[in-house]
Design a protein around this motif. Structure first.
Motif, PDB file in Angstrom:
ATOM      1  N   LEU A 131       0.756  -0.855   0.011  1.00  0.00           N
ATOM      2  CA  LEU A 131       0.084  -0.456   0.133  1.00  0.00           C
ATOM      3  C   LEU A 131       0.826   1.146   0.182  1.00  0.00           C
ATOM      4  N   LEU A 132       1.844   1.971   0.743  1.00  0.00           N
ATOM      5  CA  LEU A 132       2.800   2.257   0.643  1.00  0.00           C
ATOM      6  C   LEU A 132       3.814   3.031  -0.082  1.00  0.00           C
ATOM      7  N   LEU A 133       4.338   1.315  -0.483  1.00  0.00           N
ATOM      8  CA  LEU A 133       4.723   2.151  -1.792  1.00  0.00           C
ATOM      9  C   LEU A 133       4.022   2.542  -3.723  1.00  0.00           C
ATOM     10  N   SER A 134       2.465   2.046  -3.776  1.00  0.00           N
ATOM     11  CA  SER A 134       1.989   2.935  -4.451  1.00  0.00           C
ATOM     12  C   SER A 134       1.565   4.055  -4.386  1.00  0.00           C
ATOM     13  N   VAL A 135       1.293   4.021  -3.199  1.00  0.00           N
ATOM     14  CA  VAL A 135       0.872   5.884  -2.258  1.00  0.00           C
ATOM     15  C   VAL A 135       2.112   6.559  -2.969  1.00  0.00           C
ATOM     16  N   PHE A 136       3.724   6.227  -2.253  1.00  0.00           N
ATOM     17  CA  PHE A 136       4.324   6.855  -3.145  1.00  0.00           C
ATOM     18  C   PHE A 136       4.963   6.884  -4.147  1.00  0.00           C
ATOM     19  N   GLU A 137       4.089   5.650  -4.840  1.00  0.00           N
ATOM     20  CA  GLU A 137       4.647   5.957  -6.703  1.00  0.00           C
ATOM     21  C   GLU A 137       3.900   7.049  -7.169  1.00  0.00           C
ATOM     22  N   LYS A 138       2.380   6.997  -6.349  1.00  0.00           N
ATOM     23  CA  LYS A 138       1.435   8.361  -7.199  1.00  0.00           C
ATOM     24  C   LYS A 138       1.808   9.485  -7.360  1.00  0.00           C
ATOM     25  N   ARG A 139       2.408   9.654  -5.630  1.00  0.00           N
ATOM     26  CA  ARG A 139       2.674  11.355  -4.842  1.00  0.00           C
ATOM     27  C   ARG A 139       3.810  11.207  -6.178  1.00  0.00           C
ATOM     28  N   GLY A 140       5.157  10.778  -6.192  1.00  0.00           N
ATOM     29  CA  GLY A 140       6.329  10.523  -7.074  1.00  0.00           C
ATOM     30  C   GLY A 140       5.676  11.007  -8.638  1.00  0.00           C
ATOM     31  N   GLU A 141       4.649  10.417  -9.262  1.00  0.00           N
ATOM     32  CA  GLU A 141       4.778  11.015 -10.302  1.00  0.00           C
ATOM     33  C   GLU A 141       3.348  11.904 -10.641  1.00  0.00           C
ATOM     34  N   GLU A 142       2.530  12.161  -9.719  1.00  0.00           N
ATOM     35  CA  GLU A 142       1.920  13.557  -9.209  1.00  0.00           C
ATOM     36  C   GLU A 142       3.033  14.893  -9.389  1.00  0.00           C
ATOM     37  N   LYS A 143       4.440  14.716  -8.807  1.00  0.00           N
ATOM     38  CA  LYS A 143       5.307  15.335  -8.896  1.00  0.00           C
ATOM     39  C   LYS A 143       5.662  15.546 -10.809  1.00  0.00           C
ATOM     40  N   GLU A 144       6.094  14.491 -10.614  1.00  0.00           N
ATOM     41  CA  GLU A 144       6.774  14.341 -12.134  1.00  0.00           C
ATOM     42  C   GLU A 144       5.712  15.227 -13.307  1.00  0.00           C
ATOM     43  N   LYS A 145       4.740  14.779 -13.511  1.00  0.00           N
ATOM     44  CA  LYS A 145       2.996  16.045 -13.871  1.00  0.00           C
ATOM     45  C   LYS A 145       3.563  17.979 -13.993  1.00  0.00           C
ATOM     46  N   ALA A 146       3.176  17.380 -12.413  1.00  0.00           N
ATOM     47  CA  ALA A 146       3.718  19.142 -11.459  1.00  0.00           C
ATOM     48  C   ALA A 146       4.995  19.889 -12.245  1.00  0.00           C
ATOM     49  N   ALA A 147       5.568  19.724 -12.447  1.00  0.00           N
ATOM     50  CA  ALA A 147       6.713  19.683 -12.883  1.00  0.00           C
ATOM     51  C   ALA A 147       7.550  19.704 -14.537  1.00  0.00           C
ATOM     52  N   GLY A 148       6.022  19.151 -15.046  1.00  0.00           N
ATOM     53  CA  GLY A 148       6.273  19.065 -16.916  1.00  0.00           C
ATOM     54  C   GLY A 148       7.376  17.913 -17.210  1.00  0.00           C
ATOM     55  N   ASN A 149       7.297  17.008 -16.078  1.00  0.00           N
ATOM     56  CA  ASN A 149       8.526  15.693 -16.568  1.00  0.00           C
ATOM     57  C   ASN A 149       7.163  14.819 -16.528  1.00  0.00           C
ATOM     58  N   ALA A 150       6.433  14.438 -17.577  1.00  0.00           N
ATOM     59  CA  ALA A 150       5.973  13.665 -17.665  1.00  0.00           C
ATOM     60  C   ALA A 150       5.273  13.014 -18.788  1.00  0.00           C
ATOM     61  N   GLY A 151       6.771  13.182 -19.427  1.00  0.00           N
ATOM     62  CA  GLY A 151       6.745  12.596 -20.860  1.00  0.00           C
ATOM     63  C   GLY A 151       7.244  10.980 -20.992  1.00  0.00           C
ATOM     64  N   GLU A 152       7.877  10.273 -19.887  1.00  0.00           N
ATOM     65  CA  GLU A 152       8.192   8.698 -19.942  1.00  0.00           C
ATOM     66  C   GLU A 152       6.383   8.172 -19.021  1.00  0.00           C
ATOM     67  N   ILE A 153       5.429   8.956 -19.195  1.00  0.00           N
ATOM     68  CA  ILE A 153       4.000   8.523 -18.427  1.00  0.00           C
ATOM     69  C   ILE A 153       3.611   8.201 -20.033  1.00  0.00           C
ATOM     70  N   GLU A 154       3.660   7.096 -19.790  1.00  0.00           N
ATOM     71  CA  GLU A 154       3.085   6.581 -21.408  1.00  0.00           C
ATOM     72  C   GLU A 154       1.109   6.560 -21.514  1.00  0.00           C
ATOM     73  N   ARG A 155       0.707   8.490 -21.399  1.00  0.00           N
ATOM     74  CA  ARG A 155      -0.887   7.478 -19.935  1.00  0.00           C
ATOM     75  C   ARG A 155      -1.497   8.883 -21.718  1.00  0.00           C
ATOM     76  N   SER A 156      -2.634   8.169 -22.077  1.00  0.00           N
ATOM     77  CA  SER A 156      -3.103   8.971 -23.349  1.00  0.00           C
ATOM     78  C   SER A 156      -4.857   9.201 -22.616  1.00  0.00           C
ATOM     79  N   THR A 157      -4.742   8.819 -21.494  1.00  0.00           N
ATOM     80  CA  THR A 157      -6.191   8.114 -20.809  1.00  0.00           C
ATOM     81  C   THR A 157      -6.348   9.438 -19.236  1.00  0.00           C
ATOM     82  N   PRO A 158      -7.702   9.748 -19.105  1.00  0.00           N
ATOM     83  CA  PRO A 158      -7.215  10.420 -17.584  1.00  0.00           C
ATOM     84  C   PRO A 158      -6.438   9.834 -16.184  1.00  0.00           C
ATOM     85  N   GLY A 159      -6.504  10.256 -14.945  1.00  0.00           N
ATOM     86  CA  GLY A 159      -4.988   9.529 -14.372  1.00  0.00           C
ATOM     87  C   GLY A 159      -6.384   9.160 -13.196  1.00  0.00           C
ATOM     88  N   VAL A 160      -7.488   9.220 -13.190  1.00  0.00           N
ATOM     89  CA  VAL A 160      -8.579   7.970 -12.061  1.00  0.00           C
ATOM     90  C   VAL A 160      -9.235   6.523 -13.462  1.00  0.00           C
TER      91      VAL A 160
END
Length: 299
Positions: A131-160
């Motif tokens: 559970l904690l690992l999934s939480v940490f990963e999600k927070r890290g992903e949100e920080k990357e997106k906020a910093a504009g470094n979401a290119g490596e996140i191959e997502r074309s679908t909303p996060g939810v």
């Protein structure tokens, strides 16, 4: 014996996760079906060879009897495979494999299975770590997106919606594991159950091939899906050991096997070039302590 089998399953399924993600292409809408074809083919080969070598007498009607369990497992896997197009493995795998907690809860409530107090602590550490690992990963992903470094996140679908894939996998797979424990305890043995699952997966692979070949007008080649072939071998090997581990001690084996997401995360960092934070290393250590506790009681 369940501990050794569970540990082998953890390693094999960690490898399966890695190669499944590595071979998945976000732009290919049929990636998950190609993975189903590859896995189903390897499982069919394994089932036929196992029957020929072991001399086990198998009743084909077992496929129908075991179908409720097979359907849960296969549905969860197809959902998980589809989700790999939209979400990183390091986020998806820990959420998916929290299903062990669902299984343990159902085993306690319905089957009346019990654990020693320290075994309960071990299970708790594993589930909390996932559970904690999934939480940490999600927070890290949100920080990357906020910093504009979401290119490596191959997502074309909303996060939810993207997160919904592993959550559905978690619930459905947990229910499947619970039903599996029930079947292995009261209805059929491990070999019969595993063969039924593999033959059912092979049927799904055949229909997936028909869909790709005649609906999508695309030719399928195993040589072009080398990563999926490796994923299929790991998946089949892990499934073979998993079914026996679950039959021996489902209430403890299920959450321990769920910890294979830890190996998936580590492998994704090494081969997919993602990074681990100190907090994640700490969580991995906590899960390893949980595994060690369960192994101590097995000895």
């Amino acid at each position: 014996m369940w501990f050794t089998l569970s540990l082998f399953t953890v390693v094999a399924w960690g490898g399966s996760d890695l190669f499944s993600k590595k071979g998945t292409r976000p732009e290919d809408k049929c990636s998950h079906l190609k993975l189903v074809i590859t896995v189903g083919t390897v499982m069919l080969i394994h089932a036929v060879v196992y029957l020929a070598v072991s001399g086990v007498r198998y009743d084909p009607r077992s496929i129908i009897r075991y179908f409720p369990v097979s359907a849960m497992y296969i549905l969860s896997m197809v959902i998980g495979y589809a989700g790999l197009r939209y979400i990183r493995l390091s986020v998806s795998s820990p959420i998916c494999n929290s299903s062990g907690a669902v299984t343990a809860l159902l085993c306690f409530a319905v089957l009346g299975q019990t654990m020693e107090f320290l075994q309960f602590i071990g299970v708790f550490l594993i589930c909390l770590g996932i559970l904690l690992l999934s939480v940490f990963e999600k927070r890290g992903e949100e920080k990357e997106k906020a910093a504009g470094n979401a290119g490596e996140i191959e997502r074309s679908t909303p996060g939810v919606i993207a997160i919904l894939f592993p959550i559905l996998y978690c619930v459905i797979d947990g229910m499947g594991s619970f039903m599996d424990a029930l079947f292995l305890e009261r209805i059929m043995d491990e070999a019969e159950a595993n063969l039924s699952y593999e033959f059912t997966f092979a049927v799904c692979a055949f229909f997936s091939w028909l869909y790709i070949r005649f609906k999508k007008r695309e030719r399928f080649s195993y040589f072009r899906q080398k990563d999926f072939c490796l994923a299929a071998i790991c998946e089949t090997a892990g499934q073979f050991s998993y079914i026996y581990a679950l039959g021996d001690n489902a209430v403890v084996a299920a959450p321990m096997i769920a910890s294979y997401s830890i190996f998936s995360v580590v492998l994704s960092r090494i081969f997919l070039k993602e990074k681990l934070k100190n907090a994640q290393y700490a969580v991995i250590a906590m899960v390893m302590i949980g595994i060690a506790i369960l192994g101590f009681f097995d000895s």
